[in-house]
Design a protein around this motif. Structure first.
Motif, PDB file in Angstrom:
ATOM      1  N   GLU A 153      10.268 -12.809  42.385  1.00  0.00           N
ATOM      2  CA  GLU A 153      11.328 -13.656  41.818  1.00  0.00           C
ATOM      3  C   GLU A 153      11.520 -13.347  40.342  1.00  0.00           C
ATOM      4  O   GLU A 153      12.642 -13.193  39.864  1.00  0.00           O
ATOM      5  N   GLU A 154      10.394 -13.233  39.621  1.00  0.00           N
ATOM      6  CA  GLU A 154      10.492 -12.961  38.183  1.00  0.00           C
ATOM      7  C   GLU A 154      11.185 -11.640  37.913  1.00  0.00           C
ATOM      8  O   GLU A 154      12.023 -11.539  37.031  1.00  0.00           O
ATOM      9  N   CYS A 189      13.315 -10.091  39.851  1.00  0.00           N
ATOM     10  CA  CYS A 189      14.734 -10.215  40.179  1.00  0.00           C
ATOM     11  C   CYS A 189      15.480 -10.900  39.039  1.00  0.00           C
ATOM     12  O   CYS A 189      16.544 -10.461  38.620  1.00  0.00           O
ATOM     13  N   ASN A 190      14.884 -11.971  38.514  1.00  0.00           N
ATOM     14  CA  ASN A 190      15.522 -12.676  37.400  1.00  0.00           C
ATOM     15  C   ASN A 190      15.738 -11.755  36.215  1.00  0.00           C
ATOM     16  O   ASN A 190      16.787 -11.757  35.581  1.00  0.00           O
ATOM     17  N   GLN A 241      18.543  -9.427  36.847  1.00  0.00           N
ATOM     18  CA  GLN A 241      19.821 -10.128  36.781  1.00  0.00           C
ATOM     19  C   GLN A 241      20.236 -10.333  35.334  1.00  0.00           C
ATOM     20  O   GLN A 241      21.386 -10.151  34.968  1.00  0.00           O
ATOM     21  N   LYS A 242      19.241 -10.678  34.487  1.00  0.00           N
ATOM     22  CA  LYS A 242      19.550 -10.870  33.072  1.00  0.00           C
ATOM     23  C   LYS A 242      20.096  -9.585  32.471  1.00  0.00           C
ATOM     24  O   LYS A 242      21.050  -9.604  31.725  1.00  0.00           O
TER      25      LYS A 242
END
Ligand SMILES: Cc1cc2nc3c(=O)[nH]c(=O)nc-3n(C[C@H](O)[C@H](O)[C@H](O)COP(=O)(O)OP(=O)(O)OC[C@H]3O[C@@H](n4cnc5c(N)ncnc54)[C@H](O)[C@@H]3O)c2cc1C
Ligand code: FES
Lengths: 280, 470
Positions: free
Chosen positions: A269-270, A272-273, A276-277
């Motif tokens: 998740e981290e 992916c975040n 995305q940023k």
């Protein structure tokens, strides 16, 4: 550093890459694996060799994006490099003497099954392949399998392509109809291999499975990859990855495979975040 | 200047236990100049030099201490490096209490001279203040391959490179250093010190190729085909032993090698690490050697409540005394004369999908007593019937020893090994049963010490040089 010389998306979550690694390419055989680190401070993950070109000095890997490391790998493009790439590790699949074989591949496991099917076909063996996917958009390598199989059956869980059902359905049918295989070779999720073994056991057909447990070094140094096979502790990285399916303790392997599930989910998740940023 | 006749060593400045139990920084901080000068003055310069004969590589101990005393630390360093290639490492991890210091005359009435602490001081001083980069010697036209980059391989490579050989080191992992980087923790041996050793080898012209597994990526025979004229095998003893008791494959059971590799090599102790490790909880470490101490103290720093279970008593505990004391001060508990008989797992009868299913829950141990001495004179532990008891545990770390890895033996025809898997060599040269192939360190002896591995690398380098130069 090991340059990425080709990259192709096979389906929305599965990617193929050719990596320049001449020493590995010189030695790799079907059934063996490599260990890579995407970048400095990255974790070491094993991936099975999906092909190689000895003349070009490249090794093909096919991976599904399942965690932080495969996510990072998938963001690398042709021309970029990965930090570490070591192999070929493990024992090659033993194919000598086989005349008629059923290859069962599930999901991204088909990527590993393909070079084995190709090698058998090149040896002149009769190859029956059964490949299974959750649904049509996850289908990979159908043409490649067709090219080397005397009979190809495609299965999807939801029936969106090929026949509906799991890979054990046509396998059971073939064995019941009296097909005599020298060996069944199954590569895919643990649960699939467990059921393949349950299907072949009553027929007494030799069944080889390819295990992919959590690994660190890949040379027999940590024991993290250990499995119970025939009541004995074996290290998948040096004794395997292929084992006699009738002897493998699948339940234990499944439990061990989930040892870091929470950590992995969180890390993924981290990552992916983070990506995305960057995109924004 | 008169000798310093105080009975005690100058104490080693250290991080206080309560502080260091929560970080991975080095525990021992090293002598300052004043302490080193004062400690050096304790040496009596005995004519027969018992300390030198206690050192596996016979470092000229009184001579280097004499230079420390006169304040010429670089001269002291040069004396040490005549016999030892890794002073900054050995000064930290050698079991001096069984070697040089065990023979020191000052030890008869009081504490021996702090030889190890002085060695460390001298090496650190050199690394900090002596900028002279190693000079690359003129090539002599010969090529040698070294397998493994632990202390034996690094030493063999360094000695040969200094004589002008073109040396390539092949290392299976992504980082050079062997046990010094994957086994021994940062808080005992900072990795920058190992890196410095590897960097200076590179400056000498040694080609260090990581990610090459000899026996897989290339075989020993292929190394000769490629033009290497001799091969040194320093592949260590990295294969972890398990106990063979029920429950060893439960989730939460690690070999010490795996636990330490995750923490040290893969930096899993850092908050942002990509490699996972189980942190915290109740941790049971099985074994009593240095490896067990390192695993216990690592688990403690990762937030665990740690117990060491060892089947003999404190007297037989093979770990270095200093490490045991450090572990105790930091809060590691010792359960001696106990042996695990099985590891119990969690299984939720109502929920087969409970994520805790298959995880370690407890360790069942049996109490032991010491019986008759065995061949080596160590009293054999015997089970006390009916004394089984259960210790709660979330993580179990097995640290009961390692064996040489069979990968190279299995792929090298004619390479003879003994019954424990150690490569058989001639002691004075390191020559194996295969012509041109030498071996040393843990790959030969089974798990031993840094200094012995280093010494074996030196011996082989000398023999290789004699064989190739005639
Ligand atoms: C946790 C721990 C703590 C210890 N503490 C101490 C201590 O305090 N004091 C002390 O004196 N000793 C200690 N020891 C022992 C000491 O570290 C070893 O005796 C020493 O490192 C052995 O050196 P070596 O060169 O023989 O092998 P190693 O240091 O084991 O290095 C071998 C290297 O070879 C590589 N290799 C193996 N096979 C291959 C292959 N096929 N191809 C290419 N490369 C390969 C390995 O990856 C490794 O990097 C400790 C050991 C451990 C594990
Ligand atoms: S991955 Fe470490 S022993 Fe197999």
């Amino acid at each position: 550093m090991y340059p990425i010389v080709a990259k192709k998306c096979l389906n929305p979550t599965v990617t193929m890459m050719d990596i320049a690694a001449p020493l590995v390419a010189r030695k790799a055989q079907a059934g063996q694996f490599i260990i890579l680190r995407v970048d400095e401070d990255g974790e070491r993950i094993p991936l099975t060799v999906a092909g190689y070109d000895r003349a070009a000095g490249t090794v093909r890997i096919i991976f599904q994006v399942v965690g932080a490391t495969t996510e990072k790998l998938n963001h690398k493009q042709v021309g970029e490099s990965i930090q570490d790439f070591v192999g070929p590790l493990g024992e090659p699949t033993h194919l000598a003497g086989l005349k008629k074989v059923c290859i069962v591949g599930g999901g991204v496991g088909c990527a590993i099954a393909l070079p084995i099917a190709e090698a058998l076909h090149a040896m002149g063996a009769e190859v029956h392949a059964i490949i299974g996917f959750r649904s049509r958009e996850l289908l990979i390598l159908e043409d490649e399998f067709r090219a080397v199989s005397d009979r190809l059956t495609v299965m999807t869980d939801d029936g969106s392509y090929g026949s509906r059902g799991t890979v054990t359905v046509p396998l059971q049918a073939a064995l019941t109809a009296g097909e005599q295989y020298d060996e069944v070779i199954a590569i895919g999720p643990l649960i699939m291999m467990k059921f393949v073994v349950a299907t072949t056991r009553p027929f007494g057909v030799k069944t080889t499975v390819s295990m992919n447990p959590i690994m660190v070094d890949g040379t027999g140094m940590c024991g993290g990859c250990r499995l119970t096979v025939g009541g004995k502790t074996r290290f998948a990285c040096v004794d395997g990855p292929d084992f006699d399916g009738f002897e493998v303790d699948f339940d234990e392997a499944m439990a061990r495979g989930s040892m870091y599930r929470d950590f992995e989910r969180h890390a993924h998740e981290e990552t992916c975040n983070l990506f995305q940023k960057e995109v924004r | 200047m008169p000798a310093n006749l105080r009975p005690d060593k100058n104490p080693m400045p250290s991080q206080p236990p309560a502080q260091r139990a929560h970080n991975f920084d080095e525990v021992a901080l090293g002598y300052d100049e004043a302490a080193a000068l004062d400690e050096a003055a304790r040496c009596l310069h005995c004519a027969n030099m018992p300390c030198v004969s206690g050192c596996p590589v016979n470092v000229h101990i009184p001579a280097f201490i004499e230079q420390v005393r006169s304040g010429d630390f670089e001269a002291a360093y040069q004396i040490i490096t005549q016999s030892s290639s890794l002073p900054a490492v050995c000064g930290r991890v050698c079991p001096q209490e069984n070697q040089c210091e065990a023979r020191c005359v000052r030890g008869k009435k009081g504490e021996p001279v702090g030889i190890g602490r002085l060695e460390r001081f001298v090496a650190d001083w050199h690394n900090q203040f002596s900028a002279a980069a190693p000079v690359r010697p003129a090539p002599n036209g010969h090529r040698v391959a070294v397998v493994g980059s632990g202390p034996s391989g690094l030493t063999c490579a360094g000695d040969l490179a200094k004589k002008g050989y073109a040396v390539t080191v092949f290392e299976a992992l992504h980082l050079a250093g062997g046990v010094l980087v994957y086994g021994i923790p940062e808080f005992r041996l900072p990795k920058r010190i190992v890196q410095q050793e590897v960097d200076s080898l590179r400056q000498l012209g040694v080609d260090v190729q990581t990610n090459v597994v000899i026996g897989k990526t290339m075989t020993i025979d292929e190394l000769f085909e490629q033009g290497y004229e001799a091969v040194f095998i320093g592949s260590g003893a990295g294969l972890p032993n398990f106990m063979g008791i029920p429950g060893e494959s439960l989730k939460g059971v690690y070999s010490a090698n795996e636990f330490l590799t995750r923490s040290n090599l893969m930096k899993a102790y850092r908050a942002d690490a990509a490699t996972p490790i189980w942190k915290g909880g109740r941790v049971v470490v099985v074994g009593g050697g240095n490896v067990a101490m390192d695993a216990a103290r690592t688990a403690l720093r990762l937030g665990g409540q740690v117990s060491v279970v060892y089947r003999r008593s404190m007297e037989e505990l093979p770990a270095r005394r200093e490490e045991v004391e450090h572990a105790m001060e930091e809060g590691v508990e010792f359960h001696l004369l106990n042996n695990p008989v099985r590891i119990l797992g969690y299984q939720n009868p109502d929920d087969p999908r409970d994520p805790k299913n298959g995880c370690v829950k407890a360790v069942e141990c049996i109490r032991m007593e010491l019986g008759e001495p065995d061949e080596k004179g160590r009293r054999r532990p015997v089970e006390i019937p009916g004394s089984e008891f259960v210790m709660q545990a979330d993580v179990v770390i097995i640290a009961i020893g390692t064996s040489p890895n069979p990968l190279i033996k299995n792929t090298t025809a004619g390479l003879e090994v003994n019954r424990r898997g150690g490569i058989i060599v001639q002691e004075d040269t390191g020559a194996t049963s295969r012509s041109g192939v030498y071996a040393g360190g843990d790959a030969v002896t089974g798990a031993a010490t840094v200094i012995l591995a280093m010494g074996a690398g030196k011996t082989a380098a000398k023999a290789i040089d004699q064989a190739l130069m005639g």
